[in-house]
Scaffold this active site. Structure first.
Site, PDB file in Angstrom:
ATOM      1  N   GLU A   1      44.128  91.532  41.038  1.00  0.00           N
ATOM      2  CA  GLU A   1      43.043  90.746  40.416  1.00  0.00           C
ATOM      3  C   GLU A   1      43.371  90.385  38.970  1.00  0.00           C
ATOM      4  O   GLU A   1      42.718  89.548  38.359  1.00  0.00           O
ATOM      5  CB  GLU A   1      41.750  91.559  40.457  1.00  0.00           C
ATOM      6  CG  GLU A   1      41.245  91.827  41.862  1.00  0.00           C
ATOM      7  CD  GLU A   1      41.149  90.557  42.668  1.00  0.00           C
ATOM      8  OE1 GLU A   1      41.805  90.476  43.731  1.00  0.00           O
ATOM      9  OE2 GLU A   1      40.458  89.615  42.223  1.00  0.00           O
TER      10      GLU A   1
ATOM     11  N   PRO B   1      44.557  82.243  34.727  1.00  0.00           N
ATOM     12  CA  PRO B   1      43.730  81.030  34.861  1.00  0.00           C
ATOM     13  C   PRO B   1      42.779  80.854  33.674  1.00  0.00           C
ATOM     14  O   PRO B   1      42.257  79.781  33.437  1.00  0.00           O
ATOM     15  CB  PRO B   1      42.939  81.277  36.141  1.00  0.00           C
ATOM     16  CG  PRO B   1      43.614  82.388  36.833  1.00  0.00           C
ATOM     17  CD  PRO B   1      44.286  83.211  35.797  1.00  0.00           C
TER      18      PRO B   1
ATOM     19  N   ARG C   1      64.388  72.625  29.396  1.00  0.00           N
ATOM     20  CA  ARG C   1      64.990  71.292  29.510  1.00  0.00           C
ATOM     21  C   ARG C   1      64.840  70.492  28.216  1.00  0.00           C
ATOM     22  O   ARG C   1      65.500  69.481  28.018  1.00  0.00           O
ATOM     23  CB  ARG C   1      64.416  70.520  30.678  1.00  0.00           C
ATOM     24  CG  ARG C   1      62.948  70.189  30.584  1.00  0.00           C
ATOM     25  CD  ARG C   1      62.467  69.546  31.861  1.00  0.00           C
ATOM     26  NE  ARG C   1      63.048  68.236  32.079  1.00  0.00           N
ATOM     27  CZ  ARG C   1      62.649  67.128  31.474  1.00  0.00           C
ATOM     28  NH1 ARG C   1      61.690  67.178  30.574  1.00  0.00           N
ATOM     29  NH2 ARG C   1      63.213  65.974  31.735  1.00  0.00           N
TER      30      ARG C   1
ATOM     31  N   ASP D   1      60.644  61.092  29.087  1.00  0.00           N
ATOM     32  CA  ASP D   1      59.907  61.755  30.174  1.00  0.00           C
ATOM     33  C   ASP D   1      58.529  61.142  30.368  1.00  0.00           C
ATOM     34  O   ASP D   1      57.965  60.525  29.469  1.00  0.00           O
ATOM     35  CB  ASP D   1      59.671  63.220  29.784  1.00  0.00           C
ATOM     36  CG  ASP D   1      60.889  64.070  30.058  1.00  0.00           C
ATOM     37  OD1 ASP D   1      61.797  63.587  30.735  1.00  0.00           O
ATOM     38  OD2 ASP D   1      60.914  65.196  29.572  1.00  0.00           O
TER      39      ASP D   1
END
Ligand SMILES: Nc1nonc1C(=O)N[C@@H]1CC[C@H](O)C1
Length: 252
Positions: free
Chosen positions: A122, A94, A160, A175
């Site tokens: 963690e 994160p 992709r 896209d």
């Protein structure tokens, strides 16, 4: 990708079966079969040396949860590096740099092999980050139980974009986010469903009008769903005219 046997994706994880299942299905599975990508996994637990094969330990300084120990991770990363020459080690976290479509394009264009470090618990001992990781990447501002989903998101979005992966059925150039606009609305048969029909222009065969309708649809959806994308690219004269007409219709 300039690499003889496709772009390499090596995922370091405690749960390889999560990743191998992802590598063996759908468009990703077909890219593997066509050798456009080479995806493999390394089980971090295989690089433990103690009898209990432990990969985590209590955090120095106390507190809840466990931390992944550095030794098995160092060895697993070294094994991954030895499998492919030129590789970039990415830590899923994160705290990382937010991943987005432009980053996916950069990875696909570079074609550099990618090694994904997927933590659990963690997180991992800081010395792994400083000693072995080239870059920390986040797929969003939330906390998961492991980095595996993040690795799969990145492999999916990058694969992709590689030449030959999507073939004819779709093209990455159109896209969402490609030009800081969301994709236009999509329709297919039946023409009428639950009392709702398809915009007639899409059946007209008039490709100029169809493309104009699609640009308008893309603009309106971006305006409604993601106005934040507008600041990244100025509005074209056609788009300004389209929005003005649309606003007049809304006011009428
Ligand atoms: N958001 C994210 N983007 O990439 N990875 C994450 C993420 O939540 N990772 C988890 C944090 C602790 C656990 O070790 C794995």
């Amino acid at each position: 990708t300039g690499i003889p046997n496709g772009m390499g994706f090596t995922v370091l994880t405690l749960f390889p079966e999560l990743i191998t299942s992802f590598f063996n299905h759908g468009i990703i599975g077909r890219a593997m079969e066509k050798k456009l990508i080479v995806g493999d996994t390394i089980n971090i637990r295989d690089f433990t040396l103690d009898r209990h094969k432990s990969v985590d330990d209590k955090p120095y300084g106390g507190g809840c949860g466990m931390v992944m120990t550095p030794e098995p991770l160092f060895r697993a990363i070294d094994e991954a590096r030895s499998r492919r020459g030129n590789a970039r080690v990415l830590l899923m976290s994160p705290q990382g740099k937010p991943f987005d479509q432009s980053r996916a394009r950069e990875f696909a264009a570079a074609g550099e092999n990618l090694i994904f470090v997927c933590g659990r618990y963690e997180g991992i001992d800081e010395r792994v980050y400083h000693g072995e990781v080239d870059e920390e990447i986040s797929i969003g501002d939330y906390v998961m139980t492991g980095g595996e989903l993040a690795a799969m998101v990145i492999v999916d979005a990058v694969t992709r974009l590689l030449p030959g992966v999507l073939g004819g059925e779709s093209s990455a150039e159109l896209d969402s986010f490609e030009n800081h606009r969301l994709e236009h609305a999509h329709y297919t048969r039946p023409f009428e469903f639950e009392g709702m029909t398809v915009p007639e222009v899409l059946l007209s065969g008039n490709h100029g009008e169809i493309e104009k309708w699609r640009r308008s649809s893309s603009l309106k959806r971006t305006f409604i769903k993601r106005p934040d994308l507008f600041h990244k690219e100025t509005l074209s004269a056609e788009e300004k005219a389209c929005l003005k007409i649309w606003c007049r219709e809304l006011e009428a």
